[in-house]
Design a protein around this motif. Structure first.
Motif, short mmCIF file in Angstrom:
data_model
loop_
_atom_site.label_atom_id
_atom_site.label_comp_id
_atom_site.label_asym_id
_atom_site.label_seq_id
_atom_site.Cartn_x
_atom_site.Cartn_y
_atom_site.Cartn_z
N UNK A 43 0.83 -1.21 0.00
CA UNK A 43 0.00 0.00 0.00
C UNK A 43 0.86 1.26 0.00
N UNK A 44 1.91 1.25 0.80
CA UNK A 44 2.80 2.42 0.86
C UNK A 44 3.40 2.71 -0.51
N UNK A 45 3.82 1.65 -1.21
CA UNK A 45 4.42 1.85 -2.54
C UNK A 45 3.45 2.54 -3.50
N UNK A 46 2.19 2.08 -3.47
CA UNK A 46 1.19 2.66 -4.37
C UNK A 46 0.93 4.13 -4.01
N UNK A 47 0.77 4.42 -2.73
CA UNK A 47 0.49 5.79 -2.28
C UNK A 47 1.69 6.69 -2.56
N UNK A 48 2.89 6.14 -2.38
CA UNK A 48 4.11 6.91 -2.62
C UNK A 48 4.23 7.28 -4.10
N UNK A 49 3.92 6.33 -4.99
CA UNK A 49 3.95 6.62 -6.43
C UNK A 49 2.91 7.66 -6.80
N UNK A 50 1.74 7.57 -6.20
CA UNK A 50 0.64 8.48 -6.45
C UNK A 50 1.02 9.92 -6.10
N UNK A 51 1.53 10.12 -4.89
CA UNK A 51 1.88 11.48 -4.47
C UNK A 51 3.13 11.98 -5.20
N UNK A 52 4.01 11.06 -5.55
CA UNK A 52 5.18 11.46 -6.33
C UNK A 52 4.78 12.02 -7.68
N UNK A 53 3.80 11.37 -8.32
CA UNK A 53 3.28 11.85 -9.60
C UNK A 53 2.64 13.23 -9.44
N UNK A 54 1.81 13.40 -8.41
CA UNK A 54 1.12 14.67 -8.20
C UNK A 54 2.09 15.81 -7.96
N UNK A 55 3.14 15.52 -7.21
CA UNK A 55 4.14 16.57 -6.92
C UNK A 55 4.94 16.91 -8.18
N UNK A 56 5.40 15.89 -8.90
CA UNK A 56 6.19 16.13 -10.10
C UNK A 56 5.36 16.83 -11.18
#
Length: 322
Positions: free
Chosen positions: A101-114
């Motif tokens: 779950x952490x990996x998915x959420x981390x990718x999600x927020x990484x995309x939004x920030x980038x």
């Protein structure tokens, strides 16, 4: 009379003027829609897209319960910590499952920030939870024999399922990879299987030996010609779906009354790695066959199951000559 403003903008004002209109204003649903669309545009595998939808959907339901789903910018780092506690204490998940779950959420927020939908990334530098290497489950030799003896080889389904489990044990391929194998991918004369549907998009060949080749020959004769080109098919000649293949090991594990270990394709993959290391496989060979992009998991297998250190310890033990 008000003072006339300066026409030239300050550095701070220029930054405000150039900010995306949607910065920090997207709802969770809008943000997730853009993340999934970006993944589809980049050609992520359907399994990966489903994984993101599932894990982010679970996270969304939790956000609704704490009233933080209206704006994605409302989610703080503390919320992630609270969600991890919820998964552990309320859902009873172990660290390895929580990390997915952490990996998915981390990718999600990484995309939004980038993509400049967020001013700050609450997941920046967020570490995965520690997972003990000893948690890798494998079958014993007795359990393997019981598992492989469970199918009724007087039936097509029994022969097919036996062949499938034998192939997982022989090659260590992933469930999703096995579901995509076509008849043309079986290179019996060359002694390899072509794996096309890989996790990291790098196709590879995995070797098979005499016993596996003989079993595949038998199965292919029984399979005959079908409309589907997939290797594993139903009684109607249709390609077996991933979900159906996933249930095979559990089905025969139950028949064989195997307990204390999860009966799944991934356990056969771990078992392949364990037996390969114990039989002398090196890290580079294992990485290539398993299709790992890094050495991290391969090193776990080697550290757990390599017998070299025990054999060499017989020679350098400080107590040897006492």
């Amino acid at each position: 009379m008000s003072k006339r403003r300066n026409n030239a903008l300050t550095a701070e004002e220029i930054e405000i003027a150039s900010e995306p209109i949607e910065l920090d204003t997207l709802s969770f649903d809008e943000a997730m829609s853009r993340f999934i669309s970006d993944g589809e545009r980049r050609g992520l595998r359907p399994d990966t897209i489903t994984y993101y939808r599932t894990k982010l959907g679970q996270f969304r339901r939790w956000l609704v319960s704490v009233d933080k789903v209206d704006k994605i910018s409302m989610v703080l780092r503390q919320d992630i910590d609270d969600y991890v506690v919820y998964l552990r204490d309320n859902r009873g998940l172990k660290n390895g499952a929580i990390n997915t779950s952490i990996r998915a959420i981390r990718s999600f927020f990484g995309f939004l920030y980038e993509s400049k939908y967020l001013r700050n990334n609450p997941l920046k530098g967020y570490s995965l939870l520690s997972v003990r290497s000893g948690n890798v489950e494998t079958f014993t030799i007795k359990q393997l024999r019981d598992l492989l003896n469970a199918p009724d080889k007087r039936t097509f389904i029994g022969v097919r399922d036996y062949t499938y489990m034998l192939l997982l044990l022989e090659t260590g391929i992933r469930l999703s990879e096995s579901a995509a194998i076509l008849v043309e991918d079986v290179k019996l004369s060359e002694g390899v299987i072509f794996v096309r549907h890989t996790k990291n998009h790098f196709h590879r060949y995995v070797p098979i030996q005499a016993k596996m080749k003989e079993q595949l020959k038998r199965y292919l004769k029984l399979r005959g010609t079908c409309e589907s080109n997939h290797l594993f098919v139903t009684l109607d000649g249709e390609a077996m779906k991933r979900s159906a293949l996933q249930k095979i090991v559990a089905k025969y594990g139950k028949i064989a009354k195997i307990k204390d270990v999860r009966c799944s394709p991934h356990t056969l993959r771990h078992t392949f790695a364990k037996l390969s290391v114990m039989n002398g496989a090196g890290v580079f060979e294992l990485q290539k066959i398993l299709g790992h992009s890094t050495m991290e998991m391969v090193k776990v297998y080697v550290n757990l199951y390599s017998s070299d250190v025990y054999e060499k310890h017989k020679e350098f033990s400080p107590l040897k000559n006492l």
